[in-house]
Design an enzyme around this catalytic site. Structure first.
Site, PDB file in Angstrom:
ATOM      1  N   GLU A  21      -5.554  -4.830  10.501  1.00 53.00           N
ATOM      2  CA  GLU A  21      -4.529  -3.817  10.726  1.00 53.00           C
ATOM      3  C   GLU A  21      -4.827  -3.063  12.018  1.00 53.00           C
ATOM      4  O   GLU A  21      -5.642  -2.123  12.019  1.00 53.00           O
ATOM      5  CB  GLU A  21      -4.507  -2.816   9.563  1.00 53.00           C
ATOM      6  CG  GLU A  21      -4.207  -3.443   8.229  1.00 53.00           C
ATOM      7  CD  GLU A  21      -3.604  -2.419   7.269  1.00 53.00           C
ATOM      8  OE1 GLU A  21      -2.479  -2.648   6.805  1.00 53.00           O
ATOM      9  OE2 GLU A  21      -4.244  -1.395   7.008  1.00 53.00           O
TER      10      GLU A  21
ATOM     11  N   SER B 227       3.223  -1.998  10.418  1.00 52.78           N
ATOM     12  CA  SER B 227       4.659  -2.076  10.686  1.00 52.78           C
ATOM     13  C   SER B 227       5.253  -3.456  10.411  1.00 52.78           C
ATOM     14  O   SER B 227       6.158  -3.900  11.123  1.00 52.78           O
ATOM     15  CB  SER B 227       4.990  -1.619  12.117  1.00 52.78           C
ATOM     16  OG  SER B 227       4.617  -0.259  12.286  1.00 52.78           O
TER      17      SER B 227
ATOM     18  N   GLU C  62      -6.881   4.792   7.543  1.00 49.50           N
ATOM     19  CA  GLU C  62      -6.673   6.217   7.256  1.00 49.50           C
ATOM     20  C   GLU C  62      -7.897   6.803   6.560  1.00 49.50           C
ATOM     21  O   GLU C  62      -8.211   7.984   6.729  1.00 49.50           O
ATOM     22  CB  GLU C  62      -5.391   6.398   6.424  1.00 49.50           C
ATOM     23  CG  GLU C  62      -4.151   6.183   7.290  1.00 49.50           C
ATOM     24  CD  GLU C  62      -2.942   5.613   6.559  1.00 49.50           C
ATOM     25  OE1 GLU C  62      -2.894   5.669   5.320  1.00 49.50           O
ATOM     26  OE2 GLU C  62      -2.046   5.097   7.255  1.00 49.50           O
TER      27      GLU C  62
ATOM     28  N   HIS D  80      -9.492   1.318   4.502  1.00 46.05           N
ATOM     29  CA  HIS D  80      -8.245   1.468   5.251  1.00 46.05           C
ATOM     30  C   HIS D  80      -8.472   2.405   6.437  1.00 46.05           C
ATOM     31  O   HIS D  80      -9.272   3.339   6.348  1.00 46.05           O
ATOM     32  CB  HIS D  80      -7.148   2.033   4.333  1.00 46.05           C
ATOM     33  CG  HIS D  80      -5.806   2.002   4.978  1.00 46.05           C
ATOM     34  ND1 HIS D  80      -5.390   2.974   5.855  1.00 46.05           N
ATOM     35  CD2 HIS D  80      -4.797   1.099   4.907  1.00 46.05           C
ATOM     36  CE1 HIS D  80      -4.170   2.670   6.287  1.00 46.05           C
ATOM     37  NE2 HIS D  80      -3.797   1.525   5.730  1.00 46.05           N
TER      38      HIS D  80
ATOM     39  N   ASN E 186       0.872  -1.175   0.000  1.00 48.72           N
ATOM     40  CA  ASN E 186       0.000   0.000   0.000  1.00 48.72           C
ATOM     41  C   ASN E 186       0.913   1.230   0.000  1.00 48.72           C
ATOM     42  O   ASN E 186       1.460   1.588   1.028  1.00 48.72           O
ATOM     43  CB  ASN E 186      -0.890  -0.038   1.254  1.00 48.72           C
ATOM     44  CG  ASN E 186      -1.709   1.228   1.411  1.00 48.72           C
ATOM     45  OD1 ASN E 186      -1.791   2.047   0.496  1.00 48.72           O
ATOM     46  ND2 ASN E 186      -2.311   1.391   2.582  1.00 48.72           N
ATOM     47  N   TRP E 187       1.059   1.813  -1.175  1.00 50.33           N
ATOM     48  CA  TRP E 187       2.023   2.926  -1.297  1.00 50.33           C
ATOM     49  C   TRP E 187       1.496   4.216  -0.692  1.00 50.33           C
ATOM     50  O   TRP E 187       2.229   5.179  -0.551  1.00 50.33           O
ATOM     51  CB  TRP E 187       2.370   3.162  -2.778  1.00 50.33           C
ATOM     52  CG  TRP E 187       3.142   2.057  -3.424  1.00 50.33           C
ATOM     53  CD1 TRP E 187       3.395   0.808  -2.920  1.00 50.33           C
ATOM     54  CD2 TRP E 187       3.768   2.080  -4.719  1.00 50.33           C
ATOM     55  NE1 TRP E 187       4.127   0.060  -3.811  1.00 50.33           N
ATOM     56  CE2 TRP E 187       4.369   0.827  -4.926  1.00 50.33           C
ATOM     57  CE3 TRP E 187       3.863   3.048  -5.725  1.00 50.33           C
ATOM     58  CZ2 TRP E 187       5.072   0.511  -6.088  1.00 50.33           C
ATOM     59  CZ3 TRP E 187       4.557   2.740  -6.894  1.00 50.33           C
ATOM     60  CH2 TRP E 187       5.160   1.482  -7.065  1.00 50.33           C
ATOM     61  N   LYS E 188       0.209   4.257  -0.396  1.00 50.35           N
ATOM     62  CA  LYS E 188      -0.425   5.475   0.156  1.00 50.35           C
ATOM     63  C   LYS E 188      -0.148   6.664  -0.764  1.00 50.35           C
ATOM     64  O   LYS E 188      -0.056   6.484  -1.974  1.00 50.35           O
ATOM     65  CB  LYS E 188       0.039   5.702   1.595  1.00 50.35           C
ATOM     66  CG  LYS E 188      -0.143   4.440   2.452  1.00 50.35           C
ATOM     67  CD  LYS E 188       0.019   4.647   3.917  1.00 50.35           C
ATOM     68  CE  LYS E 188      -0.193   3.325   4.638  1.00 50.35           C
ATOM     69  NZ  LYS E 188      -0.108   3.442   6.084  1.00 50.35           N
TER      70      LYS E 188
ATOM     71  N   GLY F 284       2.787  -1.017   4.283  1.00 50.19           N
ATOM     72  CA  GLY F 284       2.871   0.402   3.952  1.00 50.19           C
ATOM     73  C   GLY F 284       4.318   0.805   3.721  1.00 50.19           C
ATOM     74  O   GLY F 284       4.890   0.584   2.655  1.00 50.19           O
ATOM     75  N   GLY F 285       4.929   1.371   4.753  1.00 55.95           N
ATOM     76  CA  GLY F 285       6.288   1.926   4.652  1.00 55.95           C
ATOM     77  C   GLY F 285       7.289   1.009   3.959  1.00 55.95           C
ATOM     78  O   GLY F 285       8.022   1.447   3.061  1.00 55.95           O
TER      79      GLY F 285
ATOM     80  N   GLY G 146       2.339   2.389  10.731  1.00 59.07           N
ATOM     81  CA  GLY G 146       3.306   3.462  10.572  1.00 59.07           C
ATOM     82  C   GLY G 146       3.974   3.877  11.875  1.00 59.07           C
ATOM     83  O   GLY G 146       4.643   4.904  11.942  1.00 59.07           O
TER      84      GLY G 146
HETATM   85  P1  PGA Z   1       2.733   0.321   7.637  1.00 56.95           P
HETATM   86  O1  PGA Z   1       1.279   0.531   6.966  1.00 56.95           O
HETATM   87  O2  PGA Z   1       3.279  -0.954   7.093  1.00 56.95           O
HETATM   88  O3  PGA Z   1       3.524   1.532   7.205  1.00 56.95           O
HETATM   89  O4  PGA Z   1       2.513   0.269   9.105  1.00 56.95           O
HETATM   90  C1  PGA Z   1       0.424  -0.539   6.762  1.00 56.95           C
HETATM   91  C2  PGA Z   1      -0.875  -0.053   6.165  1.00 56.95           C
HETATM   92  O5  PGA Z   1      -1.310   1.050   6.520  1.00 56.95           O
HETATM   93  O6  PGA Z   1      -1.491  -0.725   5.323  1.00 56.95           O
END
Ligand code: PGA
Length: 256
Positions: free
Chosen positions: A168, A214, A98, A96, A9-11, A235-236, A174
């Protein structure tokens, strides 16, 4: 046995040029990849078309990070499921945390989006997870069961067979704080049990439940080798080819 699915997930990261670079780096590292794991990348909308052409003849599949619940019309700024399938997207992340937090998405809206995605042939990656406050209050199970019930509302068994769930925990996204493998696995078991009760054991046994929050090159093996963790939503660590590949490798090893 369930196949592992590792999705990036590149956001809101990577413009079109950076997208091209990252895909080139991933492909370079995937030359000898044996296809043991399903790999998905979810770049921002502006990169999807170019990403689709750049992943051609590779094991990488394409997903979007969100979509509208509507087909078309006066919804400024929105993107429909039909638009995503027209460019060759196969997956879409829905709900998600967010989107829940910053864009006020509810289980009801997420449920409508899932139905729309499925009706257009997209595979939804449906996100659920408790916040830090909820975790500290000891109500994780209650939150998860409420979310599962809400997002799957009135979905038919044949539809549930086509989606993925990503657990999640919001406090782990993050933050560098991941759930312990045992902690995460317990919640995955809970989700599977609930889906089994609503639908059937056959369906719940086949359901892919990813962990997200994470996940990185260090903890991926431990997480992905748990009985009920069937992949990751990353994500990251999906923004760097080396780190994403390390997680894919961990998934491949955990698949045996
Ligand atoms: P993260 O994000 O790996 O940076 O914690 C995961 C996500 O939000 O899907």
């Amino acid at each position: 046995m369930r196949r592992k699915v590792v999705a990036g997930n590149w956001k809101m990261n990577k413009n079109i040029h950076e997208t091209a670079n990252l895909i080139a780096e991933l492909r370079e590292r995937m030359k000898d990849f044996k296809n043991q794991v399903d790999i998905v990348i979810c770049p921002p909308y502006t990169s999807l078309v170019v990403a689709k052409s750049l992943i051609k003849d590779s094991p990488i599949k394409l997903g979007a990070q969100n979509m509208s619940q509507y087909d078309d019309g006066a919804y400024t700024g929105e993107i429909s499921a039909k638009m995503l399938t027209a460019i060759g997207c196969q997956y879409v992340i829905i709900g998600h945390s967010e989107r829940r937090q910053f864009f006020k998405e509810t289980d009801e809206l997420i449920n409508a989006k899932i139905k729309k995605a499925l009706s257009e042939g997209l595979t939804p990656i449906v996100c659920i997870g408790e916040t830090l406050n909820e975790q500290e209050a000891g109500i994780t199970d209650k939150i998860i069961t409420t979310q599962v019930k809400g997002v799957l509302h009135e979905l038919k068994a044949a539809e549930v067979e086509k989606l993925l769930i990503a657990y999640e925990p919001v406090w782990a996204i993050g933050t560098g704080k991941n759930a312990t493998p045992e902690q995460a696995n317990q919640v995955h078991k809970l989700i599977r049990k609930q889906v089994g009760q609503i639908y059937s054991w056959q369906i719940s046994e086949k359901l892919i439940i990813q962990y997200g929050g994470s996940m990185n090159a260090q903890n991926a093996s431990m997480l992905l080798s748990q009985t009920d963790i069937d992949g990751g939503l990353i994500g990251g660590a999906s923004l760097k080819a080396d780190l994403f590949m390390a997680i894919i490798q961990a998934g491949a090893e955990a698949s045996g």
